[in-house]
Design a protein around this motif. Structure first.
Motif, PDB file in Angstrom:
ATOM      1  N   GLY A  12       2.038 -25.524   4.984  1.00 45.88           N
ATOM      2  CA  GLY A  12       3.011 -25.359   6.054  1.00 45.88           C
ATOM      3  C   GLY A  12       3.324 -26.654   6.766  1.00 45.88           C
ATOM      4  O   GLY A  12       3.377 -27.731   6.175  1.00 45.88           O
ATOM      5  N   ALA A  13       3.492 -26.533   8.089  1.00 49.95           N
ATOM      6  CA  ALA A  13       3.861 -27.697   8.894  1.00 49.95           C
ATOM      7  C   ALA A  13       2.748 -28.732   8.961  1.00 49.95           C
ATOM      8  O   ALA A  13       2.995 -29.899   9.268  1.00 49.95           O
ATOM      9  CB  ALA A  13       4.229 -27.240  10.305  1.00 49.95           C
ATOM     10  N   LYS A  14       1.523 -28.312   8.651  1.00 52.71           N
ATOM     11  CA  LYS A  14       0.387 -29.235   8.709  1.00 52.71           C
ATOM     12  C   LYS A  14       0.210 -30.029   7.415  1.00 52.71           C
ATOM     13  O   LYS A  14      -0.646 -30.905   7.340  1.00 52.71           O
ATOM     14  CB  LYS A  14      -0.892 -28.465   9.018  1.00 52.71           C
ATOM     15  CG  LYS A  14      -0.905 -27.833  10.401  1.00 52.71           C
ATOM     16  CD  LYS A  14      -2.245 -27.163  10.685  1.00 52.71           C
ATOM     17  CE  LYS A  14      -2.285 -26.593  12.095  1.00 52.71           C
ATOM     18  NZ  LYS A  14      -3.567 -25.926  12.401  1.00 52.71           N
ATOM     19  N   GLY A  15       0.997 -29.697   6.397  1.00 52.61           N
ATOM     20  CA  GLY A  15       0.878 -30.410   5.132  1.00 52.61           C
ATOM     21  C   GLY A  15       1.387 -31.843   5.235  1.00 52.61           C
ATOM     22  O   GLY A  15       2.370 -32.115   5.924  1.00 52.61           O
ATOM     23  N   ARG A  16       0.690 -32.753   4.558  1.00 49.89           N
ATOM     24  CA  ARG A  16       1.099 -34.160   4.559  1.00 49.89           C
ATOM     25  C   ARG A  16       1.023 -34.716   3.147  1.00 49.89           C
ATOM     26  O   ARG A  16       0.188 -34.292   2.350  1.00 49.89           O
ATOM     27  CB  ARG A  16       0.181 -34.991   5.463  1.00 49.89           C
ATOM     28  CG  ARG A  16       0.268 -34.668   6.942  1.00 49.89           C
ATOM     29  CD  ARG A  16      -0.634 -35.596   7.740  1.00 49.89           C
ATOM     30  NE  ARG A  16      -2.031 -35.381   7.422  1.00 49.89           N
ATOM     31  CZ  ARG A  16      -3.000 -36.287   7.587  1.00 49.89           C
ATOM     32  NH1 ARG A  16      -2.696 -37.507   8.010  1.00 49.89           N
ATOM     33  NH2 ARG A  16      -4.247 -36.005   7.303  1.00 49.89           N
ATOM     34  N   GLU A  17       1.892 -35.678   2.849  1.00 47.20           N
ATOM     35  CA  GLU A  17       1.850 -36.341   1.556  1.00 47.20           C
ATOM     36  C   GLU A  17       1.008 -37.612   1.662  1.00 47.20           C
ATOM     37  O   GLU A  17       1.066 -38.329   2.654  1.00 47.20           O
ATOM     38  CB  GLU A  17       3.253 -36.686   1.055  1.00 47.20           C
ATOM     39  CG  GLU A  17       4.009 -35.479   0.523  1.00 47.20           C
ATOM     40  CD  GLU A  17       5.235 -35.871  -0.279  1.00 47.20           C
ATOM     41  OE1 GLU A  17       5.484 -37.092  -0.445  1.00 47.20           O
ATOM     42  OE2 GLU A  17       5.940 -34.951  -0.747  1.00 47.20           O
ATOM     43  N   PHE A  18       0.245 -37.837   0.601  1.00 46.66           N
ATOM     44  CA  PHE A  18      -0.606 -39.022   0.524  1.00 46.66           C
ATOM     45  C   PHE A  18      -0.358 -39.731  -0.802  1.00 46.66           C
ATOM     46  O   PHE A  18      -0.142 -39.082  -1.832  1.00 46.66           O
ATOM     47  CB  PHE A  18      -2.087 -38.641   0.584  1.00 46.66           C
ATOM     48  CG  PHE A  18      -2.541 -38.063   1.891  1.00 46.66           C
ATOM     49  CD1 PHE A  18      -3.095 -38.880   2.868  1.00 46.66           C
ATOM     50  CD2 PHE A  18      -2.425 -36.706   2.145  1.00 46.66           C
ATOM     51  CE1 PHE A  18      -3.534 -38.360   4.068  1.00 46.66           C
ATOM     52  CE2 PHE A  18      -2.861 -36.169   3.344  1.00 46.66           C
ATOM     53  CZ  PHE A  18      -3.406 -36.999   4.310  1.00 46.66           C
ATOM     54  N   ASP A  19      -0.398 -41.058  -0.779  1.00 51.63           N
ATOM     55  CA  ASP A  19      -0.434 -41.863  -1.994  1.00 51.63           C
ATOM     56  C   ASP A  19      -1.892 -42.253  -2.214  1.00 51.63           C
ATOM     57  O   ASP A  19      -2.425 -43.111  -1.499  1.00 51.63           O
ATOM     58  CB  ASP A  19       0.426 -43.120  -1.858  1.00 51.63           C
ATOM     59  CG  ASP A  19       1.905 -42.802  -1.696  1.00 51.63           C
ATOM     60  OD1 ASP A  19       2.281 -41.625  -1.885  1.00 51.63           O
ATOM     61  OD2 ASP A  19       2.673 -43.722  -1.352  1.00 51.63           O
ATOM     62  N   LEU A  20      -2.527 -41.628  -3.202  1.00 46.69           N
ATOM     63  CA  LEU A  20      -3.963 -41.805  -3.387  1.00 46.69           C
ATOM     64  C   LEU A  20      -4.255 -42.641  -4.624  1.00 46.69           C
ATOM     65  O   LEU A  20      -3.749 -42.364  -5.716  1.00 46.69           O
ATOM     66  CB  LEU A  20      -4.654 -40.441  -3.506  1.00 46.69           C
ATOM     67  CG  LEU A  20      -4.547 -39.523  -2.282  1.00 46.69           C
ATOM     68  CD1 LEU A  20      -5.276 -38.212  -2.545  1.00 46.69           C
ATOM     69  CD2 LEU A  20      -5.100 -40.198  -1.028  1.00 46.69           C
ATOM     70  N   ALA A  21      -5.080 -43.654  -4.447  1.00 53.33           N
ATOM     71  CA  ALA A  21      -5.492 -44.509  -5.557  1.00 53.33           C
ATOM     72  C   ALA A  21      -6.418 -43.745  -6.500  1.00 53.33           C
ATOM     73  O   ALA A  21      -6.999 -42.714  -6.138  1.00 53.33           O
ATOM     74  CB  ALA A  21      -6.204 -45.758  -5.027  1.00 53.33           C
TER      75      ALA A  21
END
Length: 237
Positions: free
Chosen positions: A205-214
């Motif tokens: 939902g609104a708490k979701g975030r995108e990450f660029d993970l090594a």
């Protein structure tokens, strides 16, 4: 000659051999064992001979090291101790998940079986530790979730984080600072071009975030697929 009470070194060796193979099929080699324990190859060779003499491992020169049924029972007993202590330190004493490994390494050799079982009861008989590793039952059975390293997942794959490797305390602190934790929903969005970072969405939902993970991060995260709800129960050994 077999001893009734294994030394702490023997307990450490069988535990590391088991832990190396718990989440993968490849057995451990002498050089890998030396690296994990932080000792010389010659020291490992001597100890492996002792373990073999005591019926705890199967090993031939220049081949991998495998636990015997007797070695497996000892290893699972030590893993149970270690992970219950880690869980107790986090849940009852307020330790953070990056602090507990070294403490548990010291305590696991010092406490009695009675202490361990009372600790388990106090905690409500947990089935996993703070990092998601399964806690073997008192009879030696283990429930492993059907999970895969995040680095191995394709675009569009979704599930939840079910295990986080505890090998690197700095990585655990980074994940905690980013509020990436066990059971968090996750979806693989894609990968940056030219072998770049894996892009994942963590949270719902609104708490979701995108990450660029090594790769170092995604190699340490294990994901259970959305369509998978049950683990694989390994019988008592």
């Amino acid at each position: 000659m077999k001893t009734s009470t294994p030394s702490s070194s023997i307990e450490d060796y069988v535990k590391v051999i088991y832990s190396y193979t718990e989440w993968q099929d490849k057995p451990i080699t002498s050089s890998q064992l030396a690296q994990r324990l932080g000792v010389a190859n010659s020291s490992v060779s001597e100890m492996v001979r002792k373990l073999k003499d005591q019926g705890l491992v199967d090993h031939q020169p220049y081949s991998a090291i495998r636990l015997t049924p007797q070695g497996m029972r000892l290893a699972l007993s030590m893993v149970r101790r270690h992970r219950l202590i880690e869980t107790y330190l986090v849940e009852e004493l307020g330790y953070s998940w990056d602090e507990v490994h070294d403490e548990a390494e010291m305590l696991e050799h010092a406490v009695s079986d009675t202490f361990i079982e009372r600790m388990s009861a106090k905690l409500g008989h947990p089935v996993r530790d703070p990092h998601g590793d399964p806690i073997p039952s008192a009879d030696g059975s283990v429930e492993l979730p059907h999970a895969y390293r995040m680095i191995e997942l394709d675009q569009g794959h979704s599930g939840r984080i079910t295990r986080i490797s505890d090998e690197n305390p700095d990585l655990l602190r980074y994940l905690a600072s980013e509020e990436i934790s066990l059971d968090a929903p996750v979806e693989v969005v894609g990968r940056k071009p030219f072998g770049g970072a894996l892009v994942v969405r963590i949270g719902s939902g609104a708490k979701g975030r995108e990450f660029d993970l090594a790769d170092e991060v995604t190699s340490a995260l294990w994901v259970q697929s959305s369509e998978t709800h049950e683990g694989c129960v390994l019988p008592a050994r």
